[in-house]
Design an enzyme around this catalytic site. Structure first.
Site, PDB file in Angstrom:
ATOM      1  N   ASP A 235      10.257  -9.484  -3.198  1.00 32.85           N
ATOM      2  CA  ASP A 235       9.769  -8.202  -2.698  1.00 32.85           C
ATOM      3  C   ASP A 235       9.255  -7.297  -3.822  1.00 32.85           C
ATOM      4  O   ASP A 235       8.344  -6.503  -3.603  1.00 32.85           O
ATOM      5  CB  ASP A 235      10.920  -7.491  -1.948  1.00 32.85           C
ATOM      6  CG  ASP A 235      10.426  -6.274  -1.187  1.00 32.85           C
ATOM      7  OD1 ASP A 235       9.411  -6.398  -0.467  1.00 32.85           O
ATOM      8  OD2 ASP A 235      11.043  -5.192  -1.307  1.00 32.85           O
ATOM      9  N   HIS A 240       5.163  -6.220  -8.030  1.00 30.13           N
ATOM     10  CA  HIS A 240       5.066  -4.927  -8.715  1.00 30.13           C
ATOM     11  C   HIS A 240       5.497  -4.996 -10.189  1.00 30.13           C
ATOM     12  O   HIS A 240       4.776  -4.550 -11.079  1.00 30.13           O
ATOM     13  CB  HIS A 240       5.936  -3.878  -8.010  1.00 30.13           C
ATOM     14  CG  HIS A 240       5.632  -3.723  -6.556  1.00 30.13           C
ATOM     15  ND1 HIS A 240       4.348  -3.651  -6.079  1.00 30.13           N
ATOM     16  CD2 HIS A 240       6.431  -3.618  -5.471  1.00 30.13           C
ATOM     17  CE1 HIS A 240       4.379  -3.507  -4.764  1.00 30.13           C
ATOM     18  NE2 HIS A 240       5.632  -3.495  -4.372  1.00 30.13           N
TER      19      HIS A 240
END
Ligand code: NAP
Length: 484
Positions: A235, A240
Site C-alpha cells: 500500500d 509512495h
C-alpha cells in the site's frame, strides 16, 4: 510575490467513479480550487460517470455539498461555486456493461483535450480502457488517468500494463502517485538540481544515511477488506516511499522532461540490492484496552498483514554504495508526518576537541503536515565559557519565506489533474517504473510469506515495534522522532 496562473486549454474531463469518495473528497474540490484560481477556461467541462442514475442537477447538488465539506471556508465563494457547477455534467454508465456509452460518446467533444480519470476499483481499469477504445470514444490524443493500486505484484502490474497498451500509447497513460504531486517533492528536485550547494555532498562520501518516514495516526478504518490483502509494503512502500527514494537517490537528469526524469528513477530501483530478512521489521498494532487492534479493524482475527514496516535498503551504484536508506511507514503511530531526512557525516576532524551530544548536519524535508525544509547546522553556543557547539535549524518553511504563496500550496491532486490537461507526464509513473518497483518488492514479500513471519505487535500511538528501533541501533544510528 504574485503567483502566475496560466489557464490550461479547454478540456473535457470524464471522471469514472465521479460519485465515489476520492472524487468527492479530492478530485472535484481540487478542480474547484483551480477554477477559483483562474486556471480553468470557461469552456472546460467535467463529466461525472458512475452507475447510479441521476440528473446533471442531482450531480451538481452532490458536488456542491462536497465542496462545502472539503474546501476551506474562505475559498467557498457562492458565485464561483455556481459558475463551477455549470461546468459539470453526469452520465450513468457501467464500466463492465453497455449502458451509458452511447450517451458518453454523444456528449464528449472531439475538438478539445479529452481526459478520462479512472477513479474506480482497480478491477475496472482494464474494462474501462477496452470500452473507451471499442466504443470509439478514445482518440489518439486523449489521456487516461489510472489510480492506485497499480497491480498487487509484478504479474498483475504487467498484465494491466499490457491491457492498457492494447488501447493507448504510453504517452497517453498517467499513472497517479499523489506523493509526486506534493509541492515539497518537486521542491526536492529544485533544491538538488537548482543549487550548487547540495549536489557535491549528495553521495556516500558525505551522507551517512537517509531516513524516509511516512507515519499515519489513523488505523485501517473502513478500508480493512482491501488493506488486509495489501499491507504496508504494497500500500505504501512499493509506490509512495519508493518514489521518494528515487527522487533522493537519482542522478541529475539531462533535462527536466518526463522521460529524462523517469529514466533516472528507474535506474535507482534497478540498483536496489535484495533485502535480507534481518533488514525488515514488520509490525501490527494491537488492542490496548482503549482502542481496537489491527485484527479487529480488519475483521480478521488471524491476520498476519503488516500495518507497519521498516526496512534498510542499499542502492548499489557509485554514488550510494555504503550509504543505507532506512524506510518506515505505519498506521496508528504517534503523529501524522511524512519526512525525508538526509543525515550527513561528521567533519573528518574536530578542531574543537571532543564535543558531547554532537549530532551533525541534517537536511529534513517535510512533506506533511507543514511542507518545508530545515537544515541543521552547527554554530557556537552564544555567551562566554569557551567554544561550545550547538545545532540550530536553518528553517525554510514555505509559509514564512514565501508569504501567502507559501501557505496557499495546491493539493497534490489538483496539481496532477492540471498536469494531465497540460500533457505533462513528469510527475506520473511510467509502466516500466511500476514494474521495476514490483520486481523489487515481490521477492521481499514472498520471503516473509514463505518463512511465515509474524508481524511484531506495537501499541497504537507509539513509534512502532521496538524491533524497528533495534534495526537502527544495530548500525549505531537512531530514527528521528515521529512528530508533526
Ligand atoms: P468508492 O468510494 O468505492 O467509489 C467507487 C466509484 O466507482 C463510485 O462512484 C461508484 O459509483 C463507481 N463504480 C463502481 N462500479 C462501477 C461500474 N461498474 N461502472 C462505473 N462506475 C462504477 O472508491 P474511491 O475510494 O473513490 O476509490 C476510487 C479509486 O481511487 C480506487 O482505485 C482507489 O484504490 C483509489 N484511491 C482512493 C483513495 C481515497 O482516498 N478514496 C486514495 C487513493 C487511491 P456507482 O456505485 O454508482 O457505480
Amino acid at each position: 510575490m504574485v503567483s502566475r496562473v496560466i489557464p490550461v486549454e479547454p478540456f473535457d474531463l470524464v471522471i469514472f467513479g465521479g460519485t465515489g469518495d476520492l472524487a468527492r473528497r479530492k478530485i472535484l474540490p481540487g478542480l474547484y480550487r483551480r477554477f477559483l484560481a483562474g486556471q480553468m477556461p470557461a469552456e472546460a467541462r467535467i463529466i461525472g460517470a458512475a452507475r447510479s442514475e441521476m440528473s446533471d442537477d442531482d450531480y451538481r447538488a452532490s458536488i456542491r455539498a462536497a465542496i462545502g465539506e472539503f474546501v476551506a471556508k474562505p475559498k467557498q465563494d457562492a458565485a464561483t461555486i455556481a459558475a463551477f457547477l455549470e461546468r459539470l455534467r453526469y452520465v450513468a454508465i457501467d464500466a463492465t456493461g453497455d449502458a451509458g456509452w452511447d450517451r458518453l460518446q454523444e456528449i464528449t467533444r472531439k475538438d478539445v483535450i479529452q481526459a478520462f480519470y479512472f477513479s474506480v476499483a482497480p478491477t475496472l481499469f482494464g474494462p474501462l480502457a477496452e470500452r473507451l477504445h471499442q466504443k470509439g470514444i478514445a482518440c489518439e490524443t486523449c489521456r487516461i488517468v489510472v489510480e492506485k493500486p497499480f497491480g498487487r505484484d509484478l504479474a498483475s502490474a504487467r498484465a494491466l500494463n499490457a491491457t492498457l497498451a492494447e488501447h493507448f500509447h504510453e504517452r497517453q497513460i498517467y499513472r497517479i502517485d499523489h506523493y509526486l504531486g506534493k509541492e515539497t517533492v518537486q521542491n526536492l528536485m529544485a533544491v538538488r538540481f537548482g543549487n550548487i550547494l547540495f549536489e557535491p555532498l549528495w553521495n556516500a562520501q558525505y551522507v551517512d544515511h537517509i531516513q524516509i518516514t511516512v507515519a499515519e495516526t489513523v488505523g485501517v478504518g473502513g478500508r480493512g477488506a482491501y488493506y488486509d490483502k495489501a499491507g504496508a509494503m504494497r500500500d505504501m512502500v512499493q509506490n509512495h516511499l519508493m518514489q521518494l527514494l528515487c527522487l533522493i537517490a537519482m542522478e541529475p537528469p539531462a533535462r527536466f522532461d518526463p522521460d529524462a526524469v523517469r529514466d533516472e528513477k528507474v535506474k535507482v530501483i534497478r540498483a536496489l540490492d535484495p533485502v535480507a530478512p534481518e533488514e525488515i521489521v514488520r509490525g501490527q498494532y494491537q488492542a490496548n484496552g482503549r482502542e481496537p487492534g489491527y485484527r479487529e479493524d480488519a475483521e480478521n482475527p488471524e491476520s498476519l498483514t503488516e500495518s507497519f514496516v521498516a526496512l534498510r535498503l542499499h542502492v548499489s551504484n557509485w554514488r550510494w554504495k555504503g550509504t543505507p536508506f532506512y524506510l518506515r511507514t505505519g498506521k496508528k503511530l504517534k503523529a501524522r508526518t511524512s519526512e525525508i531526512a538526509v543525515v550527513f557525516k561528521d567533519p573528518p576532524h574536530s578542531i574543537f576537541g571532543p564535543q558531547e551530544n554532537r549530532r551533525g548536519n541534517v537536511l529534513a524535508i517535510k512533506l506533511q503536515p507543514n511542507e518545508g525544509m530545515t537544515l541543521r547546522v552547527t554554530i557556537k553556543e552564544p555567551g562566554p565559557g569557551g567554544m561550545r557547539l550547538v545545532e540550530v535549524p536553518l528553517d525554510m518553511s514555505f509559509a514564512e519565506a514565501l508569504g501567502p504563496n507559501g501557505t496557499d500550496i495546491p493539493d497534490a491532486y489538483e496539481r496532477l489533474v492540471m498536469d494531465v490537461i497540460r500533457g505533462n507526464q513528469t510527475l506520473f509513473m511510467r509502466g516500466d517504473e511500476v514494474e521495476a518497483a514490483w520486481a523489487w518488492a515481490d521477492p521481499v514479500i514472498a520471503g516473509w510469506e514463505e518463512r511465515g513471519d509474524r508481524p511484531f505487535p506495537y501499541d497504537p500511538g507509539s513509534s512502532g515495534p521496538e524491533e524497528a528501533q533495534i534495526l537502527m541501533h544495530r548500525d549505531g544510528r537512531r530514527w528521528r522522532e515521529i512528530r508533526e
